[in-house]
Design a protein around this motif. Structure first.
Motif, PDB file in Angstrom:
ATOM      1  N   ASN A 232       0.792  -1.236  -0.111  1.00  0.00           N
ATOM      2  CA  ASN A 232       0.083  -0.006   0.070  1.00  0.00           C
ATOM      3  C   ASN A 232       1.001   1.443   0.092  1.00  0.00           C
ATOM      4  OD1 ASN A 232      -2.092   1.660   0.374  1.00  0.00           O
ATOM      5  ND2 ASN A 232      -1.976   1.890   2.454  1.00  0.00           N
ATOM      6  N   GLN A 233       0.987   1.843  -1.057  1.00  0.00           N
ATOM      7  CA  GLN A 233       1.751   3.138  -1.221  1.00  0.00           C
ATOM      8  C   GLN A 233       1.137   4.522  -0.868  1.00  0.00           C
ATOM      9  OE1 GLN A 233       3.292   2.930  -5.303  1.00  0.00           O
ATOM     10  NE2 GLN A 233       5.105   2.484  -4.715  1.00  0.00           N
ATOM     11  N   SER A 234       1.445   4.761   0.102  1.00  0.00           N
ATOM     12  CA  SER A 234       0.618   6.238   0.560  1.00  0.00           C
ATOM     13  C   SER A 234       1.439   7.018   1.456  1.00  0.00           C
ATOM     14  CB  SER A 234      -0.841   5.737   1.323  1.00  0.00           C
ATOM     15  OG  SER A 234      -1.456   6.987   1.836  1.00  0.00           O
ATOM     16  N   LYS A 235       1.079   8.221   1.593  1.00  0.00           N
ATOM     17  CA  LYS A 235       1.900   9.218   2.433  1.00  0.00           C
ATOM     18  C   LYS A 235       1.064   9.593   3.491  1.00  0.00           C
ATOM     19  CE  LYS A 235       5.143  11.005  -1.191  1.00  0.00           C
ATOM     20  NZ  LYS A 235       6.332  10.329  -0.570  1.00  0.00           N
ATOM     21  N   THR A 236      -0.355   9.000   3.492  1.00  0.00           N
ATOM     22  CA  THR A 236      -1.448   9.599   4.438  1.00  0.00           C
ATOM     23  C   THR A 236      -1.997   8.544   5.120  1.00  0.00           C
ATOM     24  OG1 THR A 236      -3.106  10.100   2.736  1.00  0.00           O
ATOM     25  CG2 THR A 236      -1.672  11.954   3.189  1.00  0.00           C
ATOM     26  N   GLU A 237      -2.272   7.341   4.180  1.00  0.00           N
ATOM     27  CA  GLU A 237      -3.100   6.227   4.935  1.00  0.00           C
ATOM     28  C   GLU A 237      -2.412   4.974   5.187  1.00  0.00           C
ATOM     29  OE1 GLU A 237      -6.101   6.712   5.260  1.00  0.00           O
ATOM     30  OE2 GLU A 237      -6.660   8.553   4.134  1.00  0.00           O
ATOM     31  N   ILE A 238      -2.734   4.483   6.224  1.00  0.00           N
ATOM     32  CA  ILE A 238      -2.147   3.076   6.752  1.00  0.00           C
ATOM     33  C   ILE A 238      -3.136   2.007   6.624  1.00  0.00           C
ATOM     34  CG2 ILE A 238      -1.298   1.906   8.768  1.00  0.00           C
ATOM     35  CD1 ILE A 238       0.672   4.263   7.809  1.00  0.00           C
ATOM     36  N   LEU A 239      -2.728   0.893   6.232  1.00  0.00           N
ATOM     37  CA  LEU A 239      -3.472  -0.141   5.983  1.00  0.00           C
ATOM     38  C   LEU A 239      -3.031  -1.232   6.937  1.00  0.00           C
ATOM     39  CD1 LEU A 239      -5.917  -1.487   4.394  1.00  0.00           C
ATOM     40  CD2 LEU A 239      -4.284  -2.217   2.831  1.00  0.00           C
ATOM     41  N   LEU A 240      -3.971  -1.840   7.913  1.00  0.00           N
ATOM     42  CA  LEU A 240      -3.673  -2.888   8.849  1.00  0.00           C
ATOM     43  C   LEU A 240      -4.518  -4.122   8.852  1.00  0.00           C
ATOM     44  CD1 LEU A 240      -3.335  -0.721  11.992  1.00  0.00           C
ATOM     45  CD2 LEU A 240      -1.521  -1.586  10.702  1.00  0.00           C
ATOM     46  N   SER A 241      -3.791  -5.226   8.855  1.00  0.00           N
ATOM     47  CA  SER A 241      -4.413  -6.696   8.548  1.00  0.00           C
ATOM     48  C   SER A 241      -4.577  -7.357   9.991  1.00  0.00           C
ATOM     49  CB  SER A 241      -3.563  -7.431   7.574  1.00  0.00           C
ATOM     50  OG  SER A 241      -4.222  -8.764   7.848  1.00  0.00           O
ATOM     51  N   GLU A 242      -5.741  -7.961  10.139  1.00  0.00           N
ATOM     52  CA  GLU A 242      -5.867  -8.848  11.438  1.00  0.00           C
ATOM     53  C   GLU A 242      -6.075 -10.239  10.821  1.00  0.00           C
ATOM     54  OE1 GLU A 242     -10.949  -8.693  11.035  1.00  0.00           O
ATOM     55  OE2 GLU A 242      -9.766  -7.430  12.647  1.00  0.00           O
ATOM     56  N   TYR A 243      -5.657 -10.625   9.563  1.00  0.00           N
ATOM     57  CA  TYR A 243      -5.562 -12.069   8.996  1.00  0.00           C
ATOM     58  C   TYR A 243      -4.295 -12.435   8.940  1.00  0.00           C
ATOM     59  CZ  TYR A 243     -10.300 -10.227   7.624  1.00  0.00           C
ATOM     60  OH  TYR A 243     -11.679  -9.706   7.821  1.00  0.00           O
ATOM     61  N   ASN A 244      -4.013 -13.509   9.398  1.00  0.00           N
ATOM     62  CA  ASN A 244      -2.608 -14.224   9.256  1.00  0.00           C
ATOM     63  C   ASN A 244      -2.336 -14.453   7.797  1.00  0.00           C
ATOM     64  OD1 ASN A 244      -2.154 -14.525  12.066  1.00  0.00           O
ATOM     65  ND2 ASN A 244      -3.271 -16.467  12.208  1.00  0.00           N
ATOM     66  N   SER A 245      -3.323 -14.628   6.798  1.00  0.00           N
ATOM     67  CA  SER A 245      -2.929 -14.904   5.526  1.00  0.00           C
ATOM     68  C   SER A 245      -2.713 -13.513   4.598  1.00  0.00           C
ATOM     69  CB  SER A 245      -4.265 -15.817   4.709  1.00  0.00           C
ATOM     70  OG  SER A 245      -5.422 -14.881   4.987  1.00  0.00           O
TER      71      SER A 245
END
Length: 273
Positions: free
Chosen positions: A43-56
């Motif tokens: 995820n390329q971004s200077k403002t947004e953060i993407l987080l995952s709760e899935y192991n896969s």
């Protein structure tokens, strides 16, 4: 590496930007929840953060830009034996895993296998060939990045990567997949075309407006990279082709030709060629 693969051996490498949730994945996998697949999302971004709760589902947030940079980050961080390249606006067929892994089992000698895709709204695939063949330097011109799967160990071992001067978000917004495959062939990587349709893609494509300034700029740089000074002759022939096929007007010849020259000069500047 064993040539018998299971579903857990495939990882899908997804390039995206400015994401803060996984809503886009729901559209990409309409037949099964995306967490059933091994995904690596850059995820390329200077403002947004993407987080995952899935192991896969693994996520790398990067503040860099450029599609080729995203692809290279994914290749460096992939953890499965087989990788499939993807964009964030495709829709996978429900047989994608079986098709990709089945091809690598069938064509054990191949380190890269390319597949087929269909444009949304069309009833026929992009490629009309329904038989397997071995790629050469001519056939790779017609490959889209979303059709490419590879054995990641072979790619890393041969130090193959995407040229970060090319691709969307870079200086020259085209041909990153061609250069990736060309580099692979130069390294004697075995590369096969398998005709299975694995994905659909929106009809609109950034590569279709042949007369656009940015595409003339980028293609001229590409041809200089590949053909050296023959690119100047190619550019002249390309302008005549664009006029003959009504992509540009005769009155725009000089302007468009200069745009192509600018692409060549920019590439030379970037690479000290």
């Amino acid at each position: 590496m064993s040539n018998i693969f299971s579903e857990n051996d495939l990882e899908i490498l997804i390039a995206t930007k400015d994401r803060c949730n996984f809503d886009f994945l729901l559209k990409m996998f309409p037949f099964k929840h995306f967490s059933n697949f091994n995904l690596l999302i850059v995820n390329q971004s200077k403002t947004e953060i993407l987080l995952s709760e899935y192991n896969s589902v693994r996520v790398i947030n990067s503040n860099e830009s450029g599609l080729s940079k995203s692809r290279n980050i994914a290749i460096k961080n992939a953890i499965k034996n087989i990788c499939l390249i993807s964009d964030d606006d495709v829709v996978f067929y429900d047989n994608v895993i079986e098709s990709v892994l089945g091809a690598f089992i069938l064509y054990q000698e191949a380190a890269i296998i390319t597949f087929n895709h269909i444009r949304v709204g069309k009833s026929y695939p992009e490629k009309k060939l329904y038989k397997k063949f071995e790629h050469n330097f001519k056939s790779i011109w017609d490959v889209s990045s979303i059709e490419i799967a590879f054995k990641v160990e072979e790619i890393r071992k041969n130090e193959i990567c995407f040229d970060e001067n090319f691709g969307l978000g870079s200086f020259f917004e085209t041909a990153e997949e061609f250069l990736f495959l060309r580099n692979s062939l130069t390294q004697k990587i075995k590369m096969i075309y398998s005709p299975e349709i694995i994905v659909s893609h929106p009809l609109v494509s950034s590569g279709k407006d042949a007369g656009a300034d940015n595409l003339i700029f980028a293609r001229s740089a590409l041809y200089y990279k590949v053909k050296g000074n023959f690119a100047y002759l190619w550019l002249l022939k390309y302008m005549l082709f664009l006029i003959a096929n009504n992509y540009i007007n005769k009155a725009d010849f000089i302007k468009k030709y200069k745009k192509g020259l600018a692409g060549i000069y920019k590439y030379k500047e970037l690479t000290n060629a």
